[in-house]
Design a protein around this motif. Structure first.
Motif, PDB file in Angstrom:
ATOM      1  N   THR A 131       0.859  -1.171   0.000  1.00 43.67           N
ATOM      2  CA  THR A 131       0.000   0.000   0.000  1.00 43.67           C
ATOM      3  C   THR A 131       0.901   1.229   0.000  1.00 43.67           C
ATOM      4  OG1 THR A 131      -1.674  -1.187   1.261  1.00 43.67           O
ATOM      5  CG2 THR A 131      -1.841   1.202   1.231  1.00 43.67           C
ATOM      6  N   ARG A 135      -1.308   5.725   6.353  1.00 46.72           N
ATOM      7  CA  ARG A 135      -2.607   5.984   6.959  1.00 46.72           C
ATOM      8  C   ARG A 135      -3.714   5.363   6.103  1.00 46.72           C
ATOM      9  NH1 ARG A 135      -1.929   9.628  10.966  1.00 46.72           N
ATOM     10  NH2 ARG A 135      -0.049  10.925  10.913  1.00 46.72           N
ATOM     11  N   GLY A 136      -4.662   4.789   6.764  1.00 49.57           N
ATOM     12  CA  GLY A 136      -5.793   4.210   6.049  1.00 49.57           C
ATOM     13  C   GLY A 136      -5.451   2.956   5.263  1.00 49.57           C
ATOM     14  N   ARG A 137      -4.367   2.281   5.648  1.00 46.01           N
ATOM     15  CA  ARG A 137      -3.988   1.077   4.916  1.00 46.01           C
ATOM     16  C   ARG A 137      -5.034  -0.016   5.117  1.00 46.01           C
ATOM     17  NH1 ARG A 137       1.663  -1.376   5.482  1.00 46.01           N
ATOM     18  NH2 ARG A 137       1.146  -1.445   7.681  1.00 46.01           N
ATOM     19  N   ASP A 138      -5.275  -0.798   4.075  1.00 40.52           N
ATOM     20  CA  ASP A 138      -6.229  -1.899   4.133  1.00 40.52           C
ATOM     21  C   ASP A 138      -5.490  -3.195   3.799  1.00 40.52           C
ATOM     22  OD1 ASP A 138      -8.257  -3.719   3.971  1.00 40.52           O
ATOM     23  OD2 ASP A 138      -9.506  -2.553   2.599  1.00 40.52           O
ATOM     24  N   PRO A 139      -4.957  -3.886   4.811  1.00 42.11           N
ATOM     25  CA  PRO A 139      -4.172  -5.105   4.537  1.00 42.11           C
ATOM     26  C   PRO A 139      -4.958  -6.160   3.773  1.00 42.11           C
ATOM     27  CG  PRO A 139      -3.890  -4.386   6.815  1.00 42.11           C
ATOM     28  CD  PRO A 139      -5.002  -3.562   6.246  1.00 42.11           C
ATOM     29  N   ARG A 140      -6.266  -6.248   4.009  1.00 36.82           N
ATOM     30  CA  ARG A 140      -7.059  -7.262   3.312  1.00 36.82           C
ATOM     31  C   ARG A 140      -7.149  -6.964   1.816  1.00 36.82           C
ATOM     32  NH1 ARG A 140     -12.305  -7.341   7.095  1.00 36.82           N
ATOM     33  NH2 ARG A 140     -11.888  -5.109   6.926  1.00 36.82           N
ATOM     34  N   HIS A 141      -7.238  -5.682   1.480  1.00 41.63           N
ATOM     35  CA  HIS A 141      -7.271  -5.310   0.068  1.00 41.63           C
ATOM     36  C   HIS A 141      -5.926  -5.625  -0.600  1.00 41.63           C
ATOM     37  CE1 HIS A 141      -8.273  -3.167  -3.582  1.00 41.63           C
ATOM     38  NE2 HIS A 141      -7.247  -2.338  -3.423  1.00 41.63           N
ATOM     39  N   THR A 142      -4.846  -5.296   0.106  1.00 41.58           N
ATOM     40  CA  THR A 142      -3.506  -5.588  -0.421  1.00 41.58           C
ATOM     41  C   THR A 142      -3.323  -7.088  -0.629  1.00 41.58           C
ATOM     42  OG1 THR A 142      -2.645  -3.670   0.750  1.00 41.58           O
ATOM     43  CG2 THR A 142      -1.034  -5.278  -0.005  1.00 41.58           C
TER      44      THR A 142
END
Length: 410
Positions: A131, A135-142
């Motif tokens: 990512t 800030r606002g990272r989305d590990p599931r999306h990555t």
């Protein structure tokens, strides 16, 4: 720092000191990759999960059973900070900064100097997805992006052609029992990269429609040959196309070495000096009964299963099967290629002591949309096959495991 994206790089950690603080779930997930990278890993933590402790017991990591102390990151090249103590994490992060040690923090990405990408592997390629903002990272999306790319590379839906010269040769690929989803990921990738595909009638035919237009698909059943020259003609076709510098896939049903004559093809290729790769496949002897709700083994019912070719009858002088011994076994008997011989097979088993009421199931076109299951006993199976018009290919299961699962709906 938040205004700029991270700079992606691959760290070569072989023999280099890596310090991991904390022995919990984060460490458990990250340690295997660090071990695979050949890093000299020191774990500092009073406690560890059983899996992490097993890594220490196996000598894969060095475990110092205590909390973090100032100086633990000395001489480290890379650090993973993942303790449950925020104050200790902050102190360790400051030490890493002072010593110019790249540092990942599981509790505060903003305070870290490095981020761990979502990684996956496919045939010598590592896919790493980061990512671009802390800030606002989305590990599931990555992770979902990573999974989509890796899966595409593995199953051939995302084709990345090799631009360097490929070594010509043949791959004997077991296509599984019929459902195209049951081929192995390696088999599907090789199929996607092939120049020529020589396919069996029982291979997963739906996969052939996905091949690019330039791929030459040959139906092995239609290769010109005399009545007794079928295998020789197939061998010659494999050799001919491989010698032209092409990548050839021999797509076979089930597994190449389970009544698939795969070794005959391997031997012919070896004599011709053609390199050959064998990709195992899911055998119909196990998968088809499973798809029909029949376990080939079950606790308290069957402790063994035997797979037999039924292409010749028990009274045929060419038969290599010890039918009297099979009749005495108490486990499961799985018969392939035996639909037209099942009457004589049942008679032989009963004649040598098998109970006439022994359950039998015939699973036709297993794992495909046309799958159907027909149940009988040894005493009735010959007549049942005629009445129900059971046709090859069908897998025959004999034994008490036939009655373990839910009864089929007629």
């Amino acid at each position: 720092m938040a205004e700029h994206p991270p700079y992606p790089v691959g760290l070569r950690l072989t023999g280099r000191r890596v310090v991991v603080l904390g022995g919990g779930q984060v460490a458990q997930r990250r340690l295997p990759a660090l071990i695979a990278a050949g890093a000299d890993i020191v774990l500092v933590s009073p406690e560890a999960t059983p899996s992490v402790e097993a890594m220490a017991d196996a000598g894969e990591i060095t475990w110092e059973r205590r909390p973090y102390e100032e100086g633990d990151l000395a001489d480290a090249w890379y650090a993973l900070i993942a303790t449950s103590d925020p104050e200790a994490n902050s102190r360790a992060s400051a030490e890493a900064e002072a010593n110019r040690v790249w540092c990942v923090r599981s509790d505060d990405a903003d305070a870290a100097t490095a981020w761990t990408p979502a990684t996956g592997h496919s045939e010598g390629v590592t896919v790493a997805v980061l990512t671009t903002e802390a800030r606002g990272r989305d590990p599931r999306h990555t992770a979902a992006i990573r999974d989509a790319v890796v899966e595409g590379l593995r199953d051939g839906t995302l084709v990345a052609p090799h631009h360097r010269t490929r070594t010509p040769g043949v791959a004997l690929v077991g296509g599984g029992p019929g459902d195209p989803d049951l081929i192995t990921v390696r088999g599907r990738r090789l199929l996607a990269e092939a120049d020529v595909v020589i396919a069996d009638r029982l291979g997963p035919r739906d996969l052939l429609a996905e091949l690019p237009p330039h791929v030459h698909v040959i139906d092995a059943a239609k290769i010109p040959y005399g009545r007794f020259m079928a295998q020789e003609a197939i061998n010659n076709a494999l050799i001919e196309h491989a010698k032209q510098g092409k990548s050839v896939v021999r797509l076979k049903g089930g597994d190449p070495y389970v009544f698939g004559r795969g070794m005959e093809e391997v031997q012919a290729l070896a004599e011709a000096g053609i390199p050959c790769t064998v990709v195992p496949g899911i055998s119909s002897s196990i998968s088809v009964p499973g798809a029909a709700g029949i376990p080939v083994t079950h606790r308290g019912v069957a402790h063994e299963f035997t797979v037999v070719s039924g292409h010749v009858a028990p009274d045929d002088e060419r038969s290599l099967v010890d039918w009297p011994s099979l009749a005495r076994l108490t486990g499961t008997l799985v018969i392939l290629m035996g639909v037209d011989k099942i009457g004589k097979i049942a008679e032989a088993l009963v004649a040598h002591g098998k109970a006439p009421d022994t359950p039998v199931a015939l699973v036709q076109e297993g794992t495909t949309a046309a799958q159907r299951r027909v149940d009988a006993t040894l005493a009735t199976v010959a007549e049942t096959v005629r009445e129900k018009d059971v046709k090859p290919p069908a897998v025959i299961v004999i034994g008490e495991v036939v009655t373990v699962g839910p009864r089929p709906v007629e």
